[in-house]
Design an enzyme around this catalytic site. Structure first.
Site, PDB file in Angstrom:
ATOM      1  N   LYS A  76       0.824  -1.211   0.000  1.00  0.00           N
ATOM      2  CA  LYS A  76       0.000   0.000   0.000  1.00  0.00           C
ATOM      3  C   LYS A  76       0.863   1.267   0.000  1.00  0.00           C
ATOM      4  O   LYS A  76       0.542   2.252  -0.663  1.00  0.00           O
ATOM      5  CB  LYS A  76      -0.962   0.000   1.193  1.00  0.00           C
ATOM      6  CG  LYS A  76      -1.935  -1.171   1.176  1.00  0.00           C
ATOM      7  CD  LYS A  76      -2.739  -1.205  -0.098  1.00  0.00           C
ATOM      8  CE  LYS A  76      -3.413  -2.536  -0.361  1.00  0.00           C
ATOM      9  NZ  LYS A  76      -4.792  -2.663   0.031  1.00  0.00           N
ATOM     10  N   CYS A 124     -14.016  -5.778   0.247  1.00  0.00           N
ATOM     11  CA  CYS A 124     -15.291  -5.642  -0.473  1.00  0.00           C
ATOM     12  C   CYS A 124     -15.347  -6.511  -1.721  1.00  0.00           C
ATOM     13  O   CYS A 124     -16.151  -6.254  -2.623  1.00  0.00           O
ATOM     14  CB  CYS A 124     -15.557  -4.183  -0.811  1.00  0.00           C
ATOM     15  SG  CYS A 124     -15.951  -3.204   0.650  1.00  0.00           S
ATOM     16  N   ARG A 177      -5.884 -12.974   7.721  1.00  0.00           N
ATOM     17  CA  ARG A 177      -5.473 -12.996   6.310  1.00  0.00           C
ATOM     18  C   ARG A 177      -4.583 -14.190   5.983  1.00  0.00           C
ATOM     19  O   ARG A 177      -3.982 -14.797   6.867  1.00  0.00           O
ATOM     20  CB  ARG A 177      -4.727 -11.707   5.985  1.00  0.00           C
ATOM     21  CG  ARG A 177      -5.618 -10.462   6.173  1.00  0.00           C
ATOM     22  CD  ARG A 177      -5.437  -9.456   5.096  1.00  0.00           C
ATOM     23  NE  ARG A 177      -6.464  -8.424   5.168  1.00  0.00           N
ATOM     24  CZ  ARG A 177      -6.974  -7.827   4.101  1.00  0.00           C
ATOM     25  NH1 ARG A 177      -6.575  -8.156   2.899  1.00  0.00           N
ATOM     26  NH2 ARG A 177      -7.895  -6.893   4.226  1.00  0.00           N
ATOM     27  N   SER A 217     -11.351  -1.951   0.592  1.00  0.00           N
ATOM     28  CA  SER A 217     -10.774  -3.069   1.338  1.00  0.00           C
ATOM     29  C   SER A 217     -11.873  -3.990   1.869  1.00  0.00           C
ATOM     30  O   SER A 217     -12.867  -3.517   2.424  1.00  0.00           O
ATOM     31  CB  SER A 217      -9.938  -2.533   2.501  1.00  0.00           C
ATOM     32  OG  SER A 217      -8.949  -1.667   1.998  1.00  0.00           O
TER      33      SER A 217
HETATM   34  P1  GTP Z   1      -8.591  -6.208   0.509  1.00  0.00           P
HETATM   35  O1  GTP Z   1      -7.636  -7.344   0.425  1.00  0.00           O
HETATM   36  O2  GTP Z   1      -8.827  -5.743   1.914  1.00  0.00           O
HETATM   37  O3  GTP Z   1      -8.276  -5.057  -0.388  1.00  0.00           O
HETATM   38  O4  GTP Z   1     -10.054  -6.752   0.147  1.00  0.00           O
HETATM   39  P2  GTP Z   1     -10.764  -7.455  -1.090  1.00  0.00           P
HETATM   40  O5  GTP Z   1     -11.540  -6.431  -1.837  1.00  0.00           O
HETATM   41  O6  GTP Z   1      -9.838  -8.314  -1.866  1.00  0.00           O
HETATM   42  O7  GTP Z   1     -11.849  -8.339  -0.336  1.00  0.00           O
HETATM   43  P3  GTP Z   1     -12.232  -9.878  -0.451  1.00  0.00           P
HETATM   44  O8  GTP Z   1     -12.442 -10.334  -1.867  1.00  0.00           O
HETATM   45  O9  GTP Z   1     -11.266 -10.664   0.312  1.00  0.00           O
HETATM   46  O10 GTP Z   1     -13.661  -9.920   0.246  1.00  0.00           O
HETATM   47  C1  GTP Z   1     -13.872  -9.576   1.562  1.00  0.00           C
HETATM   48  C2  GTP Z   1     -15.196 -10.079   2.077  1.00  0.00           C
HETATM   49  O11 GTP Z   1     -16.265  -9.808   1.164  1.00  0.00           O
HETATM   50  C3  GTP Z   1     -15.185 -11.566   2.312  1.00  0.00           C
HETATM   51  O12 GTP Z   1     -15.694 -11.824   3.600  1.00  0.00           O
HETATM   52  C4  GTP Z   1     -16.119 -12.109   1.255  1.00  0.00           C
HETATM   53  O13 GTP Z   1     -16.763 -13.262   1.694  1.00  0.00           O
HETATM   54  C5  GTP Z   1     -17.070 -10.948   0.968  1.00  0.00           C
HETATM   55  N1  GTP Z   1     -17.559 -10.961  -0.424  1.00  0.00           N
HETATM   56  C6  GTP Z   1     -16.791 -11.012  -1.540  1.00  0.00           C
HETATM   57  N2  GTP Z   1     -17.549 -11.064  -2.660  1.00  0.00           N
HETATM   58  C7  GTP Z   1     -18.842 -11.033  -2.237  1.00  0.00           C
HETATM   59  C8  GTP Z   1     -20.113 -11.056  -2.925  1.00  0.00           C
HETATM   60  O14 GTP Z   1     -20.213 -11.115  -4.148  1.00  0.00           O
HETATM   61  N3  GTP Z   1     -21.226 -10.987  -2.136  1.00  0.00           N
HETATM   62  C9  GTP Z   1     -21.160 -10.931  -0.783  1.00  0.00           C
HETATM   63  N4  GTP Z   1     -22.312 -10.868  -0.088  1.00  0.00           N
HETATM   64  N5  GTP Z   1     -19.981 -10.920  -0.101  1.00  0.00           N
HETATM   65  C10 GTP Z   1     -18.853 -10.963  -0.823  1.00  0.00           C
HETATM   66  C1  SPV Z   2      -6.467  -3.558   2.294  1.00  0.00           C
HETATM   67  O1  SPV Z   2      -6.697  -3.209   3.455  1.00  0.00           O
HETATM   68  O2  SPV Z   2      -6.966  -2.971   1.299  1.00  0.00           O
HETATM   69  C2  SPV Z   2      -5.596  -4.715   2.018  1.00  0.00           C
HETATM   70  C3  SPV Z   2      -4.881  -5.301   3.126  1.00  0.00           C
HETATM   71  O3  SPV Z   2      -5.455  -5.118   0.873  1.00  0.00           O
HETATM   72  S1  SPV Z   2      -3.471  -4.372   3.552  1.00  0.00           S
HETATM   73  O4  SPV Z   2      -2.351  -4.833   2.735  1.00  0.00           O
HETATM   74  O5  SPV Z   2      -3.223  -4.610   4.946  1.00  0.00           O
HETATM   75  O6  SPV Z   2      -3.711  -2.969   3.297  1.00  0.00           O
HETATM   76 MN    MN Z   3      -6.497  -3.856  -0.585  1.00  0.00          MN
END
Ligand code: GTP
Ligand code: SPV
Ligand code: MN
Length: 611
Positions: A239, A283, A398, A281
């Site tokens: 980040k 999402c 994570r 994040s």
């Molecule tokens: P960072 O690594 O923090 O940047 O996050 P990210 O955007 O990669 O998030 P990630 O895909 O890991 O999803 C985080 C949460 O969102 C998890 O608990 C998933 O289960 C939930 N999630 C992901 N996709 C969906 C979806 O299509 N619907 C719902 N209801 N939840 C979802």
């Molecule tokens: C986020 O928070 O958007 C992540 C995890 O992808 S971290 O690398 O801790 O920021």
């Molecule tokens: Mn992220």
């Protein structure tokens, strides 16, 4: 008693010899390393060479010191569990600073401190902060080593956990040092957990300091991080560099550093399209990046799950790379039914952080299986049973795993790909439809600039509270966000053929509080419509806020008609209220928001009022 310092008497001491190069560029690196050591006063310096043997010795040493738990090799080969300090579990936006020369260059959405004042603070904090510890010098490349869009950096850190993580998330080692010695530019990053070991001190499993600073100097391209061992605060390539510092480089050099996943979509006809998507994040980026479509004939290949660097190519299109080499993904909610690709990627060689430990030495988190095991050790090391009223894994627990381990990874995932579509999204229980197509580029930029999302556990703050997160970059933009909006508008003049832009929302809820859309693998239906739009074969209906599908493929989906129409309901009053909030938000930047976005807002209001 003898102090227990990292890696004493361990095989790690067989590695880490200082490289030798006879060049001015290498002398500069060396003198920087020496100056940081003179300030932080470590017991020893280890130059990371990036070999598999060195990595294993580092992991073994951490197990010996109680910093990692080795998981059962029969169930989870080559894998480890780290438990953080209870107060060091997420990014800390309140402790993140952009120390630009001019305050207006940081803008109202970043914490700013005058650089010389901040340097004085940091000098005091880092003075002796590595006492009794090993200082690691970690040369890394974002993007493949020597690649045309790649960038180099060096992280100095006293955290072996950070070293092991950087080794997965970036390309680390001697090949990078060689490029630096040959004169390639690189970014300086310094990290200390802020827990010096005085003689006689016993080390703890997760050293950290209550006082925390994550500081960026965009004018001199430097990062300093103090007090935290958590991913986003400690893996500075991610980040801090690949988003905050790189966004500034992108502003100055005509490219974009974005909080985006990157995928290749292959249609049933075998045509290939590339999609980047910015969601805040936790999402859904990792989930969409690893999408296994439910609709026949479609295929998705993973290129990246968190960061994309985007540049105009010679053919006038925008090209993107994923600068990372691994995934630092959210564990909770990752299971066979939601993200089977991730489950398969996590079979071996994983560092887990803050998940629960099973009695047979494997890991578990909420959502991995429908039912929790009868007994677990929770993320804080305490006994846990399903009767407990707290989660077994931290909500922001994570996994760290190399990208190559995802079964969905593209064969050519390290190459740049031309973008066909850009998606913006967030968690919105109301108002925002499942998918909306922007009328044109500036409307798409306006969509990105207006994204709000409910807070998640990825950073401090109240989970669920609605907050602005334009382009999913609120925590990661290294300069004035209004200027950043302007930079997005300007990208149109740097490219001849721009991607289509969409806003998506998987998280709309019914009056009863349940998600209206099944999400996860079913999101492929939305991707299908987007690709058919690009091909010109799917119809859309104009609404005041953008174009929505004339028809969405819901074949085989158990989705009540009422839910489907609720997913696309557009309430003009709700949207006028959104427009008022957007106007207030734009005003916080004074007159710095580009005219193009002000007129987009006026156009939206007009369309809503006549709707
Ligand atoms: P960072 O690594 O923090 O940047 O996050 P990210 O955007 O990669 O998030 P990630 O895909 O890991 O999803 C985080 C949460 O969102 C998890 O608990 C998933 O289960 C939930 N999630 C992901 N996709 C969906 C979806 O299509 N619907 C719902 N209801 N939840 C979802
Ligand atoms: C986020 O928070 O958007 C992540 C995890 O992808 S971290 O690398 O801790 O920021
Ligand atoms: Mn992220």
């Amino acid at each position: 008693a003898e102090p227990i310092t990292f890696a004493r008497n361990s095989r790690l001491s067989e590695y880490g010899t200082r490289p030798e190069y006879d060049s001015r560029a290498f002398e500069e690196l060396l003198s920087w390393v020496k100056s940081v050591a003179a300030l932080t006063k470590p017991e020893r310096i280890h130059w990371v060479d990036g070999t598999a043997e060195e990595r294993q010795a580092l992991l073994d040493a951490m197990v010996d010191q109680g910093m990692l738990i080795k998981l059962n090799p029969k169930l989870r080969p080559g894998s480890y569990l780290a438990r953080s300090d209870a107060g060091d579990v997420a990014r800390l936006e309140s402790r993140t600073f952009i120390a630009s020369e001019r305050e207006e260059d940081a803008g109202p959405t970043n914490n700013w401190t005058e650089p010389s004042v901040m340097r004085a603070t940091l000098t005091e904090l880092f003075d002796g902060s590595m006492r009794g510890r090993t200082m690691f010098v970690v040369p890394f490349s974002m993007g493949k080593v020597g690649g045309p869009i790649s960038q180099l950096g060096v992280q100095i850190t006293d955290s072996p956990y950070a070293v092991a993580s950087i080794g997965v998330m970036t390309r680390v080692g001697s090949a990078v040092t060689e490029l630096i010695a040959e004169g390639s530019p690189w970014v300086r990053t310094v990290h200390s957990v802020g827990a010096p070991l005085e003689s006689g001190d016993r080390d703890v499993a997760w050293p950290s300091n209550d006082e925390k600073y994550i500081v960026h100097f965009p004018d001199t391209l430097e990062v300093f991080s103090y007090g935290s061992g958590y991913g986003g605060n400690a893996i500075l390539a991610k980040k801090c560099y690949a988003l905050r510092i790189a966004s500034v480089l992108g502003r100055d050099q005509g490219w974009l550093a974005e909080h985006m996943l990157l995928i290749r979509v292959v249609s049933p006809e075998g045509r290939k399209y590339h999609v980047a998507a910015a969601f805040p994040s936790a999402c859904g980026k990792t989930n969409l990046a690893m999408l296994r479509p439910t609709i026949p004939g479609w295929k998705v290949e993973t290129l990246g799950d968190d960061i994309a660097w985007i540049r105009p190519g010679e053919d006038g299109r925008l090209y993107a790379i994923n600068p990372e080499a691994g995934f630092f993904g959210v564990a909770p909610g990752t299971g066979e039914s939601t993200n089977v690709t991730a489950v398969e990627a996590l079979r071996e060689n994983v560092i887990f952080t803050n998940v629960a430990l099973t009695d047979d030495g494997d890991v578990w988190w909420e959502g991995l299986t429908d039912d929790a095991p009868e007994h677990l050790i929770d993320w804080q090391g305490n006994d846990w049973t399903p009767a407990a009223d707290r989660p077994a894994a931290h909500p922001n627990s994570r996994f760290t795993v190399s990208a190559a381990q995802a079964p969905s990874i593209s064969d050519d995932w390290e190459e740049a790909v031309p973008l066909d579509a850009i998606l913006f999204g967030g968690r919105r229980a109301s108002n925002v439809p499942l998918v909306t197509e922007a009328f044109d580029w500036n409307h798409g930029v306006f969509m990105g600039s207006t994204i709000s999302s409910e807070r998640t556990a990825a950073a401090e703050g109240t989970v669920g509270e609605l907050r602005r997160d334009p382009f999913a970059m609120m925590p990661f933009c290294g300069y004035n966000m209004a200027d950043y909006f302007g930079h997005w508008v300007e990208m149109a003049s740097l490219a001849e053929k721009l991607p289509n832009v969409y806003q998506v929302n998987w998280f709309r809820k019914g009056d009863d509080g349940r998600f209206l859309w099944p999400g996860f693998a079913e999101n492929s239906r939305v991707i299908e419509w987007i690709i058919r739009r690009i091909e010109g074969s799917a119809d859309a209906v104009d609404t005041p806020i953008g174009r929505v599908p004339a028809e969405l493929n819901t074949e085989g989906l158990d989705l009540p008609d009422a839910d489907l129409s609720a997913l696309f309901e557009i309430d003009p009053d709700g949207w006028l209220a959104e427009a008022d909030l957007t106007s207030e938000f734009f005003d916080t930047f004074g007159d710095r928001v580009p005219e193009e976005l002000r007129s987009q807002l006026a156009g939206l209001r007009d369309r809503l009022q006549t709707a």
